[in-house]
Design an enzyme around this catalytic site. Structure first.
Site, PDB file in Angstrom:
ATOM      1  N   TYR A 155      57.234 -81.547  58.944  1.00 47.21           N
ATOM      2  CA  TYR A 155      55.798 -80.186  58.167  1.00 47.21           C
ATOM      3  C   TYR A 155      55.855 -78.750  59.351  1.00 47.21           C
ATOM      4  O   TYR A 155      55.843 -78.057  59.386  1.00 47.21           O
ATOM      5  CB  TYR A 155      54.844 -81.198  58.164  1.00 47.21           C
ATOM      6  CG  TYR A 155      53.759 -80.321  57.891  1.00 47.21           C
ATOM      7  CD1 TYR A 155      53.365 -79.798  56.952  1.00 47.21           C
ATOM      8  CD2 TYR A 155      53.182 -79.900  58.343  1.00 47.21           C
ATOM      9  CE1 TYR A 155      51.916 -79.471  56.156  1.00 47.21           C
ATOM     10  CE2 TYR A 155      51.736 -79.215  58.395  1.00 47.21           C
ATOM     11  CZ  TYR A 155      51.162 -78.638  57.099  1.00 47.21           C
ATOM     12  OH  TYR A 155      50.343 -77.695  56.681  1.00 47.21           O
ATOM     13  N   ASP A 189      39.625 -79.469  55.722  1.00 46.71           N
ATOM     14  CA  ASP A 189      38.765 -80.098  55.014  1.00 46.71           C
ATOM     15  C   ASP A 189      39.311 -80.351  53.374  1.00 46.71           C
ATOM     16  O   ASP A 189      38.988 -79.682  52.724  1.00 46.71           O
ATOM     17  CB  ASP A 189      37.721 -80.116  55.481  1.00 46.71           C
ATOM     18  CG  ASP A 189      36.893 -81.935  54.843  1.00 46.71           C
ATOM     19  OD1 ASP A 189      38.040 -82.254  54.240  1.00 46.71           O
ATOM     20  OD2 ASP A 189      35.877 -82.125  54.278  1.00 46.71           O
ATOM     21  N   THR A 190      40.945 -80.637  53.419  1.00 49.79           N
ATOM     22  CA  THR A 190      41.321 -80.442  51.686  1.00 49.79           C
ATOM     23  C   THR A 190      42.054 -81.703  52.011  1.00 49.79           C
ATOM     24  O   THR A 190      42.066 -82.099  52.471  1.00 49.79           O
ATOM     25  CB  THR A 190      42.051 -78.824  52.041  1.00 49.79           C
ATOM     26  OG1 THR A 190      43.284 -79.698  52.609  1.00 49.79           O
ATOM     27  CG2 THR A 190      42.077 -77.828  52.694  1.00 49.79           C
TER      28      THR A 190
END
Length: 275
Positions: A155, A189-190
């Site tokens: 990532y 914050d997802t």
């Protein structure tokens, strides 16, 4: 399907939730015409209902499918008169774990969505961006593009690639009147975060949990600016500087105080005992 009717327009991937959703809401509130794209069809339907069908066009899209991406851009162009003021390459996925332990197919999927998907989007949208004065190609990178992050190595690598691509294109695109920039968010914050990650995050500092609307605000600011890299929160720039100026010290800091420090110590002890 709505029509822009002369309004400025933004094409957003990953628009059904998190940063993409908040960006769609903010730009719609500013009078922009919104193109919302995601693999989450239910989320897109909710977005269309919220914004109103006259103010947006939504379409289910897997960003790794280049043909589908080109068709989505063509439909968007039909609705905007061949214009695109802002492309927001935001869709992304995460997969965590030690590289040696991860399913390689999961790593490849991260590369396909987070980097190949960005390449697909820029390539497909470039004719519309070129046809629009003061247009911006804006992409979601990550704080993990400051220094390679253990535990999310692939990532992190895709986000380094996005950052490098943005830097190169910010120079190349000057020749065709298109700007390029990116955002490097920290802990947002997802839904991409593991369950409980935001609640357990520090309350202060660069790795505190940030609501996704703060990234949306940065996308808005970026359209009116020539700034290249946007950090959310802003103090993340210090990590970028530290990683550049003292990579070995940064490496040691991650190894001794980062979230994987305990695992690394256990692995070292196991190797010692085995020897």
């Amino acid at each position: 399907m709505g029509q822009a009717n002369g309004r400025k327009s933004i094409f957003i991937t990953g628009a059904a939730s998190g940063m993409g959703l908040e960006t769609a809401r903010l730009f719609a509130s500013k009078g922009w015409f919104v193109g919302g794209y995601d693999v989450n069809g239910a989320g897109l339907a909710a977005l269309e209902k919220e914004l109103g069908p006259d103010n947006c066009i939504v379409r289910k899209l897997d960003v790794t499918d280049k043909d589908a991406y080109e068709a989505a851009v063509a439909d968007f162009g039909d609705a905007t008169g061949g214009k695109m003021d802002l492309l927001f390459n935001n869709a992304g996925i995460g997969a965590g774990g030690l590289f040696a332990d991860m399913d390689f197919a999961d790593n490849l999927r991260v590369v396909q969505v987070n980097f190949i998907g960005v390449l697909n989007g820029i390539h497909a949208a470039l004719p519309l961006l070129k046809a629009t004065g003061n247009s911006l190609c804006f992409t979601t990178s990550s704080s993990s593009a400051t220094f390679g992050m253990p535990g999310i190595a692939v990532y992190s690598a895709t986000k380094h690639a996005v950052k490098g691509l943005t830097e190169a294109l910010s120079v190349e695109f000057k020749l065709i009147g298109v700007r390029a920039a990116d955002v490097l968010p920290g802990l947002i914050d997802t839904p991409i975060l593991p369950e409980g990650a935001a609640a357990n995050a520090p309350k202060e500092g660069m790795f505190r949990a940030i609501p996704p609307v703060e990234v949306a605000k940065v996308v808005w600011k970026a359209y009116g600016s020539d700034k290249l890299h946007w950090y959310v929160p802003p103090e993340l720039v210090e990590l970028d500087k530290m990683a550049t100026n003292a990579p070995e010290a940064t490496r040691e800091q991650f190894a001794t105080t980062g979230p994987l420090a305990g695992l690394l110590a256990q692995a070292a002890e196991a190797a010692k005992n085995k020897g």
